[in-house]
Design a protein around this motif. Structure first.
Motif, PDB file in Angstrom:
ATOM      1  N   ARG A  97       1.067  -1.597  -0.338  1.00  0.00           N
ATOM      2  CA  ARG A  97      -0.219   0.340  -0.086  1.00  0.00           C
ATOM      3  C   ARG A  97       0.933   1.226   0.033  1.00  0.00           C
ATOM      4  N   HIS A  98       2.133   1.178   0.281  1.00  0.00           N
ATOM      5  CA  HIS A  98       2.917   1.885   0.481  1.00  0.00           C
ATOM      6  C   HIS A  98       4.263   1.964  -0.364  1.00  0.00           C
ATOM      7  N   ILE A  99       4.798   3.333  -1.004  1.00  0.00           N
ATOM      8  CA  ILE A  99       5.911   3.110  -1.764  1.00  0.00           C
ATOM      9  C   ILE A  99       7.151   4.136  -0.990  1.00  0.00           C
ATOM     10  N   ALA A 100       7.981   4.411  -0.837  1.00  0.00           N
ATOM     11  CA  ALA A 100       9.499   4.783  -0.530  1.00  0.00           C
ATOM     12  C   ALA A 100      10.137   5.150  -1.440  1.00  0.00           C
ATOM     13  N   ILE A 101      10.625   6.219  -2.008  1.00  0.00           N
ATOM     14  CA  ILE A 101      11.979   6.382  -3.346  1.00  0.00           C
ATOM     15  C   ILE A 101      13.021   6.853  -1.916  1.00  0.00           C
ATOM     16  N   THR A 102      13.888   6.786  -2.685  1.00  0.00           N
ATOM     17  CA  THR A 102      15.278   7.293  -1.399  1.00  0.00           C
ATOM     18  C   THR A 102      16.929   7.353  -2.550  1.00  0.00           C
ATOM     19  N   ASN A 103      17.101   8.429  -2.411  1.00  0.00           N
ATOM     20  CA  ASN A 103      18.332   8.615  -2.520  1.00  0.00           C
ATOM     21  C   ASN A 103      19.730   8.652  -2.080  1.00  0.00           C
ATOM     22  N   GLY A 104      19.326   9.013  -0.610  1.00  0.00           N
ATOM     23  CA  GLY A 104      19.734   9.593   0.946  1.00  0.00           C
ATOM     24  C   GLY A 104      19.566  10.454   1.085  1.00  0.00           C
ATOM     25  N   LEU A 105      19.283  11.788  -0.638  1.00  0.00           N
ATOM     26  CA  LEU A 105      19.280  13.162   0.169  1.00  0.00           C
ATOM     27  C   LEU A 105      17.552  13.652  -0.196  1.00  0.00           C
TER      28      LEU A 105
END
Length: 153
Positions: A115-123
């Motif tokens: 139900r949830h998606i997170a996307i990160t590059n650390g910044l």
């Protein structure tokens, strides 16, 4: 490694066979320290120490199939019933979070149905809630808390 916009943590780094490696507390082994792994380890630390996710409910680099292709999800958080509810796609800090990255995470989620998606590059980190009934999504101001349940359909 570059300083990230994630909390620092006490990491263990050592050289193994000429390669710099970082200890992964989830898999309990040293992994080659790439920029993406640097982000993944910081994010795991954030999940466990700041959001109180259980290490037992976190799977790293798990296999999944999408259109008969074998893929790997970076981080999946499971609920207490063993259902995936948060997919996290990690990128190296130099990778811009753009539509292509969001679409990649969405393709992986086609199989997982979190139900949830997170996307990160650390910044930068972006989190979305998915509505499977309408095929829509909305951006969230923060990561979901542990008590949110995954869509099981």
């Amino acid at each position: 490694m570059i300083q990230l916009n994630l909390p620092p943590f006490e990491h263990k780094i050592k050289e193994i066979e000429g390669k710099i490696c970082i200890f992964d507390a989830i898999r309990r082994k040293y992994l080659v320290l790439t920029p993406e792994e640097w982000v993944r380890q910081h994010f795991v630390h954030l999940l466990v120490n700041h959001y109180q996710y259980s290490k037992n409910l976190i799977r790293l680099e798990g296999g999944l199939k999408y259109n008969r292709l074998q893929k790997r999800s970076d981080i999946v958080i499971f609920d207490n019933d063993g259902l995936p509810f948060l997919l996290i796609e990690c990128k190296a800090p130099e990778v811009t979070i753009n539509q292509a990255v969001i679409e990649q995470a969405s393709r992986y989620n086609h199989t997982l149905r979190c139900r949830h998606i997170a996307i990160t590059n650390g910044l930068k980190t972006f989190c979305f809630e998915i509505d499977f009934a309408t095929q829509g999504f909305r951006q969230l101001p923060d990561l979901p808390r542990r008590n949110i349940v995954c869509d099981s359909s």
